[in-house]
Design a protein around this motif. Structure first.
Motif: not given
Length: 74
Positions: A37-39, A42-47
């Protein structure tokens, strides 16, 4: 990842959400579930950061794009 999903019981909605969520986390490998869930977050935030940079660069130029989505926002 094989997950054990708790069965629905005849309880009020909020109580079912709390107890069902607790059962879901602790009857599966809690560390793996939370890590995934954290990954995903994190991926959503970077995108989203890349989208903000590209949009600001297109609208205002590269210098502004770097300032809008630069390291200070991370």
């Amino acid at each position: 990842m094989q997950l054990n999903v708790p069965e629905l019981q005849d309880r009020p909605y909020r109580l079912q959400a709390v107890l069902g969520g607790r059962d879901f986390i602790f009857h599966n490998d809690a560390d793996k579930v939370v890590f995934r869930a954290q990954m995903a977050a994190s991926i959503f935030t970077l995108l989203l950061l890349v989208i903000v940079f590209l949009t600001a660069r297109e609208m205002f130029g590269t210098n502004c794009g770097i300032r809008c989505a630069g390291p200070a926002r991370l």
